[in-house]
Design an enzyme around this catalytic site. Structure first.
Site, mmCIF file in Angstrom:
data_model
loop_
_atom_site.group_PDB
_atom_site.id
_atom_site.type_symbol
_atom_site.label_atom_id
_atom_site.label_comp_id
_atom_site.label_asym_id
_atom_site.label_seq_id
_atom_site.Cartn_x
_atom_site.Cartn_y
_atom_site.Cartn_z
ATOM 1 N N SER A 99 -13.617 12.948 -0.936
ATOM 2 C CA SER A 99 -13.434 14.241 -0.366
ATOM 3 C C SER A 99 -14.169 15.288 -1.221
ATOM 4 C CB SER A 99 -11.987 14.272 0.007
ATOM 5 O OG SER A 99 -11.410 13.372 0.785
HETATM 6 N N1 SAH Z 1 -8.893 9.957 -1.537
HETATM 7 C C1 SAH Z 1 -10.306 9.292 -1.362
HETATM 8 C C2 SAH Z 1 -11.033 9.311 0.002
HETATM 9 C C3 SAH Z 1 -11.736 8.246 0.328
HETATM 10 S S1 SAH Z 1 -12.375 7.960 1.987
HETATM 11 C C4 SAH Z 1 -11.230 10.033 -2.397
HETATM 12 O O1 SAH Z 1 -11.184 11.277 -2.882
HETATM 13 O O2 SAH Z 1 -12.125 9.459 -2.909
HETATM 14 C C5 SAH Z 1 -10.887 7.273 2.735
HETATM 15 C C6 SAH Z 1 -10.461 5.956 2.348
HETATM 16 O O3 SAH Z 1 -9.661 5.397 3.304
HETATM 17 C C7 SAH Z 1 -11.571 4.944 2.310
HETATM 18 O O4 SAH Z 1 -11.744 4.449 0.873
HETATM 19 C C8 SAH Z 1 -11.193 3.876 3.251
HETATM 20 O O5 SAH Z 1 -11.432 2.385 2.785
HETATM 21 C C9 SAH Z 1 -9.680 4.150 3.324
HETATM 22 N N2 SAH Z 1 -8.960 3.642 4.457
HETATM 23 C C10 SAH Z 1 -9.356 3.501 5.825
HETATM 24 N N3 SAH Z 1 -8.653 3.114 6.649
HETATM 25 C C11 SAH Z 1 -7.420 2.633 5.748
HETATM 26 C C12 SAH Z 1 -6.438 1.901 5.955
HETATM 27 N N4 SAH Z 1 -5.805 1.632 7.397
HETATM 28 N N5 SAH Z 1 -5.410 1.707 5.017
HETATM 29 C C13 SAH Z 1 -5.811 2.004 3.773
HETATM 30 N N6 SAH Z 1 -7.101 2.757 3.577
HETATM 31 C C14 SAH Z 1 -7.644 3.079 4.313
#
Ligand code: SAH
Length: 207
Positions: free
Chosen positions: A53
Site C-alpha cells: 500500500s
Molecule cells: N498490508 C499489505 C497489503 C498487501 S495487498 C502491504 O502493505 O504490503 C493485500 C494482501 O491481501 C495481499 O497480499 C493478498 O494476498 C491478501 N489477501 C487477499 N485476500 C485475502 C484473504 N481472503 N485473506 C487473507 N489475505 C488476503
C-alpha cells in the site's frame, strides 16, 4: 524525514503513526529493483500480483484505527509486511493473516529479521482468527465485497474495524462496534480508495 513531512502535509496528525512510519525502513519491504522508490508516496508491486500500500494509505488506515499501545490488532492481508511492521512499531500486539503461501513464506522471516514480533498466519482472512480473538482493532488491507461477519464477531464491543468495502473501487469505512447484536455498529465513511481485492478461494499453491 521527507516522507513523514509529506504525510503531515496530507493531514496525518497522529504522532503514534508518524513516529512509527519514520522508524520502519520501507525499502526493506520491496523487491530490490524497486527499493529506490520506497519513500515516494506510491503503491508498488510485490510478488503474486499484489501491492504494498501507498504510505499515505498506510498512515490513513493506521490513524483511523486510533489504537493505544498494547491493544490486540488483527490485520487481514499481510502482503509485504510493511503495514504489519508499522502496527508493531506503534506498540500494538499484532496478529496478521495472509492467504498466499508465497508471500507468507517471504514475509514472516522478513519481519523476524527486522525484529518485529507479530504473530503471522497463513489462512483465510474472511474467517479471521476466532481462537485468538476478540480483538480491540481490526484492519483489512484488501478490498472486501462486504464486511465479513466472522470478523465483526471477533471485534470487542467498543472496538474499531477499518475496512475498504466495495468492488473495483472501494469506500474506506471505519466501523465502531457498539453492541453484540448484528446491527450494533456505527459506520463512518472516509472516501474512495483502490485496494487489490480480498479473495475468497484459498490459493496455497502460489501462482
Ligand atoms: N498490508 C499489505 C497489503 C498487501 S495487498 C502491504 O502493505 O504490503 C493485500 C494482501 O491481501 C495481499 O497480499 C493478498 O494476498 C491478501 N489477501 C487477499 N485476500 C485475502 C484473504 N481472503 N485473506 C487473507 N489475505 C488476503
Amino acid at each position: 524525514m521527507e516522507m513523514v513531512r509529506h504525510l503531515s502535509e496530507k493531514g496525518i496528525s497522529d504522532r503514534r503513526v508518524l513516529d512509527a512510519m519514520a522508524e520502519v525502513p520501507r525499502h526493506l519491504f520491496l523487491e530490490t529493483m524497486l527499493d529506490y522508490m520506497a519513500y515516494e508516496d506510491r503503491a508498488l508491486p510485490i510478488k503474486c500480483g499484489q501491492t504494498i500500500s501507498q504510505p499515505s494509505t498506510v498512515a490513513f488506515q493506521s490513524e483511523l484505527l486510533d489504537a493505544d499501545p498494547a491493544m490486540k490488532v488483527l490485520e487481514v492481508g499481510t502482503g509485504s509486511g510493511y503495514q504489519t511492521a508499522v502496527l508493531c512499531a506503534m506498540g500494538l500486539k499484532v496478529f496478521t493473516i495472509e492467504r498466499q503461501k508465497e508471500l507468507y513464506d517471504i514475509t514472516k522471516p522478513r519481519l523476524e529479521r527486522l525484529h518485529y514480533r507479530p504473530k503471522c498466519f497463513l489462512g483465510d482472512g474472511y474467517k479471521g482468527l476466532p481462537e485468538y480473538g476478540p480483538f480491540d482493532r481490526i484492519i483489512i488491507t484488501c478490498g472486501a465485497p462486504e464486511v465479513p461477519k466472522d470478523l465483526l464477531d471477533q471485534l470487542k464491543v467498543g472496538g474499531v474495524m477499518v475496512i475498504p468495502v466495495g468492488g473495483q473501487q472501494q469506500e474506506m469505512l471505519r466501523i465502531v462496534k457498539t453492541g453484540d447484536g448484528p446491527d450494533d455498529t456505527l459506520r463512518q465513511r472516509y472516501g474512495d480508495c483502490n485496494f487489490v481485492p480480498m479473495l475468497e478461494k484459498l490459493d496455497y499453491g502460489g501462482k
